[in-house]
Write an enzyme that holds these catalytic residues in place. Structure first.
Site, PDB file in Angstrom:
ATOM      1  N   LYS A 140      -6.757  13.130   5.524  1.00 46.82           N
ATOM      2  CA  LYS A 140      -5.682  13.085   4.523  1.00 46.82           C
ATOM      3  C   LYS A 140      -4.939  14.413   4.557  1.00 46.82           C
ATOM      4  CE  LYS A 140      -4.148  10.227   1.393  1.00 46.82           C
ATOM      5  NZ  LYS A 140      -4.307   8.775   1.270  1.00 46.82           N
ATOM      6  N   ASP A 180       1.937   8.409   1.811  1.00 52.41           N
ATOM      7  CA  ASP A 180       1.199   8.273   0.547  1.00 52.41           C
ATOM      8  C   ASP A 180       2.248   8.609  -0.523  1.00 52.41           C
ATOM      9  OD1 ASP A 180      -1.916   8.098  -0.316  1.00 52.41           O
ATOM     10  OD2 ASP A 180      -0.928   9.457  -1.694  1.00 52.41           O
TER      11      ASP A 180
HETATM   12  N1  GLU Z   1      -2.074   6.499   1.997  1.00 53.77           N
HETATM   13  C1  GLU Z   1      -2.619   5.203   2.246  1.00 53.77           C
HETATM   14  C2  GLU Z   1      -4.042   5.150   1.739  1.00 53.77           C
HETATM   15  O1  GLU Z   1      -4.353   5.757   0.747  1.00 53.77           O
HETATM   16  C3  GLU Z   1      -2.428   4.741   3.669  1.00 53.77           C
HETATM   17  C4  GLU Z   1      -2.961   5.632   4.724  1.00 53.77           C
HETATM   18  C5  GLU Z   1      -2.560   5.222   6.153  1.00 53.77           C
HETATM   19  O2  GLU Z   1      -1.859   4.245   6.338  1.00 53.77           O
HETATM   20  O3  GLU Z   1      -3.008   5.932   7.062  1.00 53.77           O
HETATM   21  O4  GLU Z   1      -4.876   4.468   2.257  1.00 53.77           O
END
Ligand code: GLU
Length: 460
Positions: A140, A180
């Site tokens: 992340k 996100d």
């Molecule tokens: N931000 C999204 C999540 O919390 C998607 C992450 C992604 O597609 O890599 O899962």
């Protein structure tokens, strides 16, 4: 028989002590990181029965390893605003675990972003990504940059500067960021452009959530919201219930909320409220999604403006009041810890039947406990909102194969994945003596796959 029970009881006590020791260590090592501590605590507590049944995980210190990120990168992001003033933000990327695939997870641009937020999100992502059944690890990132009120050029300059540093840490087989909160197709586009320029190569698989014209997947935009509703529908079905004819409250009005609202409406529900960080709207006739889409996807306006088009609707300042609206199904799709004990009690006293988490960790531990105590069907974020990252993995697959699937193909795969996540989580909850507790089930089902991979790959 009695003897066996006694042994198991003793073992449970030993594991509980072990888990408590681990948690203390997490607190000492990550002081003041409340969100990270909260996310770890929930997982540790729910893994007790697995550690009792499979002592190898303790012997091999799998949890000790898993709660320590493989790498946490923090970097300076300098950029020039429209007035010619130099601004400096802080960027992050946590590469938490690549046991089952390249690090994978979104980027969040929001003033609240700090190491605790990024680490909680990265930690959750490990188990969420495992649950999808796709070959993706957990990561992340993001920045404390506030996109609100910034011009398009400021956003572009910030994204370029952010990527200038991030580019040295990512790659299609290394780490694949996506969006996100505060990061959508526009930001991904600017970041992809900068990455391409720095590399001198078109490596489509380095980011997901791209525009459809240059390697993005159909259905990615809708995937998190649709996936949450598919998951909750599956959970409702197990009790003979359905979205059809239900009254639904959805917090937020960003990408997750909009498509959760869309699918809930398609499934025959009436969505009566949604919100943004300033307040919420209640529309007794049912929220008009076209208006929300126009305000949020096109005009970048506040949700308060909704009432200009729909004078019968009511706008209220503040976010927590939305949970006082009576509903059958609540879908918190805004942000972490938006549903506290008080909000949960309000929902319960108004007769809520099911709660599905579209955001990441939107319910506090006390709120989750309240739902459990009152036998409210509860779909935890790791399982319920995994549709977004699942379709990101499908985008990676399409990029590797250099082809593009139809929307129907992607949506059918998404539905299959969400059903499978529900079944896996339910089965684990039954196998580990917590039938129907999907918090425990999702944590266990996600963990076991990662833990086994870690053991097979040795201490690295
Ligand atoms: N931000 C999204 C999540 O919390 C998607 C992450 C992604 O597609 O890599 O899962």
């Amino acid at each position: 028989m009695k003897m066996l029970e006694k042994v198991e009881e003793n073992q449970t006590e030993i594991v509980k002590e072990y888990v408590n020791r681990l948690y203390k260590k997490v607190q000492q090592r990550n002081p003041n990181e409340m969100e990270f501590q909260q996310a770890v605590k929930e997982v540790l507590d729910s893994l007790v029965p697995v550690l009792v049944k499979k002592p190898i995980y303790m012997k091999q210190a799998v949890l000790e390893r898993l709660i320590e990120p493989e790498r946490l990168i923090s970097f300076r992001v300098p950029w020039v605003d429209d007035k010619g003033k130099v601004q400096v933000n802080r960027g992050y990327r946590v590469q938490f675990s690549n046991a089952i695939g390249p690090y994978k997870g979104g980027l969040r641009f929001h003033p609240s972003v700090n190491a605790s937020i990024i680490k909680f999100l990265g930690f959750e992502q490990i188990l969420k990504n495992s649950l999808t059944g796709q070959p993706i690890g957990g990561g992340k990132g993001g920045s404390d940059f506030d996109p609100k009120g910034k011009s398009d050029l400021e956003i572009m300059r910030f994204c370029q500067s952010f990527m200038t540093e991030l580019s040295r840490h990512i790659g299609a087989d290394i780490d694949v960021p996506a969006g996100d909160i505060g990061v959508g197709a526009r930001e991904i586009g600017y970041m992809f452009g900068q990455y391409k320029k720095l590399r001198g190569a078109f490596e489509a698989g380095v980011l997901t959530g791209k525009g459809i014209g240059y390697g993005g997947s159909l259905g990615r935009k809708e995937a998190t919201g649709y996936g949450t509703v598919y998951f909750v529908e599956e959970m409702l079905k197990s009790q003979g219930l359905s979205f059809k004819g239900s009254t639904v409250v959805v917090s937020g009005s960003g990408n997750v909320s909009i498509y959760a609202i869309e699918k809930a409406i398609q499934f025959g529900a009436k969505v009566v409220a949604c919100s943004d960080s300033c307040g919420y709207v209640f529309d007794v006739n049912g929220i008009n999604l076209e208006t929300v889409k126009r305000l949020k996807e096109v005009e970048n306006k506040r949700i308060s403006e909704y009432v200009n088009d729909h004078p019968e609707a009511i706008y209220q300042e503040g976010c927590s009041g939305i949970w006082a609206i009576p509903c059958d199904i609540a879908l918190p799709c805004a942000t972490q810890n938006e549903v506290n004990k008080e909000a949960a009690e309000m929902l319960v006293s108004n007769g809520v039947k099911a709660v599905g988490e579209g955001a990441n960790m939107p319910s506090t531990q006390e709120a989750v406990d309240t739902f459990m105590e009152h036998h409210v069907l509860f779909a935890p974020a790791k399982a319920a909102n995994a549709g977004g990252v699942a379709v990101s993995a499908l985008e990676m697959a399409q990029n590797s194969a250099r082809l593009a699937w139809t929307l129907e193909e992607v949506d059918a795969k998404l539905q299959g994945i969400m059903k499978e996540i529900y079944n896996k989580s339910l089965k684990a909850s039954v196998d580990y003596d917590a039938p129907g507790n999907l918090v425990v089930g999702a944590n266990i089902a996600g963990f076991v796959k990662v833990a086994d991979a870690m053991i097979e790959q040795g201490v690295i």
